[in-house]
Each structure stands twice: as C-alpha cells, then as structure tokens.
Write a protein that holds these residues in place. Structure first.
Motif, PDB file in Angstrom:
ATOM      1  N   ALA A  98      40.218  45.807  22.952  1.00  0.00           N
ATOM      2  CA  ALA A  98      39.273  45.167  22.025  1.00  0.00           C
ATOM      3  C   ALA A  98      38.170  46.150  21.611  1.00  0.00           C
ATOM      4  CB  ALA A  98      38.684  43.909  22.664  1.00  0.00           C
ATOM      5  N   GLU A  99      37.659  46.904  22.575  1.00  0.00           N
ATOM      6  CA  GLU A  99      36.641  47.918  22.254  1.00  0.00           C
ATOM      7  C   GLU A  99      37.203  48.981  21.327  1.00  0.00           C
ATOM      8  OE1 GLU A  99      34.989  49.626  25.797  1.00  0.00           O
ATOM      9  OE2 GLU A  99      34.398  47.656  26.572  1.00  0.00           O
ATOM     10  N   THR A 145      39.547  48.861  19.213  1.00  0.00           N
ATOM     11  CA  THR A 145      39.893  48.384  17.869  1.00  0.00           C
ATOM     12  C   THR A 145      38.731  47.688  17.167  1.00  0.00           C
ATOM     13  OG1 THR A 145      40.854  46.355  18.804  1.00  0.00           O
ATOM     14  CG2 THR A 145      42.359  48.206  18.378  1.00  0.00           C
ATOM     15  N   GLN A 190      36.916  45.023  17.991  1.00  0.00           N
ATOM     16  CA  GLN A 190      36.863  43.558  18.009  1.00  0.00           C
ATOM     17  C   GLN A 190      35.481  43.094  18.460  1.00  0.00           C
ATOM     18  OE1 GLN A 190      39.591  41.904  16.915  1.00  0.00           O
ATOM     19  NE2 GLN A 190      40.609  43.870  16.710  1.00  0.00           N
ATOM     20  N   THR A 191      35.014  41.959  17.947  1.00  0.00           N
ATOM     21  CA  THR A 191      33.699  41.456  18.331  1.00  0.00           C
ATOM     22  C   THR A 191      33.745  40.052  18.937  1.00  0.00           C
ATOM     23  OG1 THR A 191      33.347  40.616  16.082  1.00  0.00           O
ATOM     24  CG2 THR A 191      32.512  42.846  16.581  1.00  0.00           C
ATOM     25  N   ASP A 192      34.870  39.384  18.873  1.00  0.00           N
ATOM     26  CA  ASP A 192      34.989  38.024  19.389  1.00  0.00           C
ATOM     27  C   ASP A 192      34.822  38.023  20.911  1.00  0.00           C
ATOM     28  OD1 ASP A 192      35.859  35.455  20.213  1.00  0.00           O
ATOM     29  OD2 ASP A 192      37.175  35.298  18.471  1.00  0.00           O
ATOM     30  N   TYR A 239      37.598  38.052  23.760  1.00  0.00           N
ATOM     31  CA  TYR A 239      38.262  39.270  24.227  1.00  0.00           C
ATOM     32  C   TYR A 239      37.458  40.001  25.311  1.00  0.00           C
ATOM     33  CZ  TYR A 239      40.452  38.572  19.634  1.00  0.00           C
ATOM     34  OH  TYR A 239      41.080  38.050  18.533  1.00  0.00           O
ATOM     35  N   TYR A 240      36.196  39.585  25.525  1.00  0.00           N
ATOM     36  CA  TYR A 240      35.304  40.317  26.426  1.00  0.00           C
ATOM     37  C   TYR A 240      34.707  39.486  27.560  1.00  0.00           C
ATOM     38  CZ  TYR A 240      35.060  43.837  22.722  1.00  0.00           C
ATOM     39  OH  TYR A 240      35.368  44.778  21.788  1.00  0.00           O
ATOM     40  N   PRO A 252      43.780  40.370  21.842  1.00  0.00           N
ATOM     41  CA  PRO A 252      43.725  40.461  20.376  1.00  0.00           C
ATOM     42  C   PRO A 252      45.139  40.521  19.787  1.00  0.00           C
ATOM     43  CG  PRO A 252      42.197  42.017  21.371  1.00  0.00           C
ATOM     44  CD  PRO A 252      43.056  41.467  22.476  1.00  0.00           C
TER      45      PRO A 252
END
Length: 148
Positions: free
Chosen positions: A30-31, A33, A35-37, A40-41, A57
């Motif tokens: 996620a990091e 690519t 991603q901010t949702d 995923y974190y 993701p």
C-alpha cells in the motif's frame, strides 16, 4: 521476418505458487503504490469496518508471481531475451476480497500467443487464477506481453 514464437506452448501450465498474505506485506504494498485508504494500514479501523484483517489493495495479487524461484520461466521457455518484451496490458477480474492472514494459491498458464503486423509484433497472453485457503477463486488475471 523475425522468428515466430512456438504456439505449441499455448495451454502450458506452470507449478502453482503458494503465498501467505501478511498484514506487513499489505502495508508495504500500500505504501509503495501510494494507497491512502486506512483499510490497508490500520487493523483496528479495518475491524471496526467489519473486515477480519487488513484488506489487500486491488493489484496486490501481482506480487504473488514474484514469490517463486523463477517468475519469468515462461519467457525463458519461449526463448525470449529479457530485453525483448514489454508489458502491454493487465486485466483483473475480482470475485472475493483478500485479507491479511489469507493463503493464496496462484495457478498460471500461457493462454495465447498471436501476432499482428504480419508477425512483426508478437504477443503472449499469460493467465493467472488465484484461490484462497478455502479453495475459492478470489481473482483472475490476464497479462499481455509484446515481443519486439
């Protein structure tokens, strides 16, 4: 005219790849690519939203292919130099979500080999099917490479 790819490879299947999806791998992907949702974190957030773990993701499954000893075996089998091909297209069909803690088994095969422009451009279609630990299909992918 350049040498044509051996069409007898169409339908060739490769050994399945088994991959354990970890929360750490989901976060790293996620990091990488952008991603901010928080699904995923943030495990607590994901659980509050009703998920059993972090959600992977959508393109995370691409990483499964690189978990094998030789991810480009099919390229070598076709006698293609690593500098001769370009990635032309990628398509995914999703059926179930993938979570941290899942075990994914990826089955792969050469789905098609064809050419355009009187053989000047040759294409390889590589198909992948991803199953989870319950033997349920979570996704299918089709990757198309063009050989120069």
């Amino acid at each position: 005219m350049k040498k044509q790819l051996d069409r007898s490879f169409i339908g060739r299947k490769y050994d399945p790849v088994i991959f354990n999806v970890t929360e750490k791998r989901i976060k790293l992907f996620a990091e990488a690519t952008g991603q901010t949702d928080p699904l995923y974190y943030d495990l607590n957030y994901a659980k509050r939203e009703g998920y059993p773990s972090l959600l992977a993701p959508p393109t995370f499954l691409t990483t499964v292919a690189y978990e094998q000893e030789d991810p480009y075996k099919y390229i070598r089998d076709l006698n293609i130099n690593m500098g001769q091909f370009l990635h032309a297209n990628q398509e995914y069909s999703y059926f179930l979500k993938v979570y941290g803690g899942d075990t994914i088994k990826m089955y792969q095969e050469i789905g098609d080999i064809f050419d355009k422009k009187d053989g000047q451009l040759q294409f390889i279609v590589f198909k992948s099917t991803y199953l989870n630990q319950n033997e349920k299909i979570v996704a299918k992918a089709k990757s198309t490479l063009v050989v120069r």
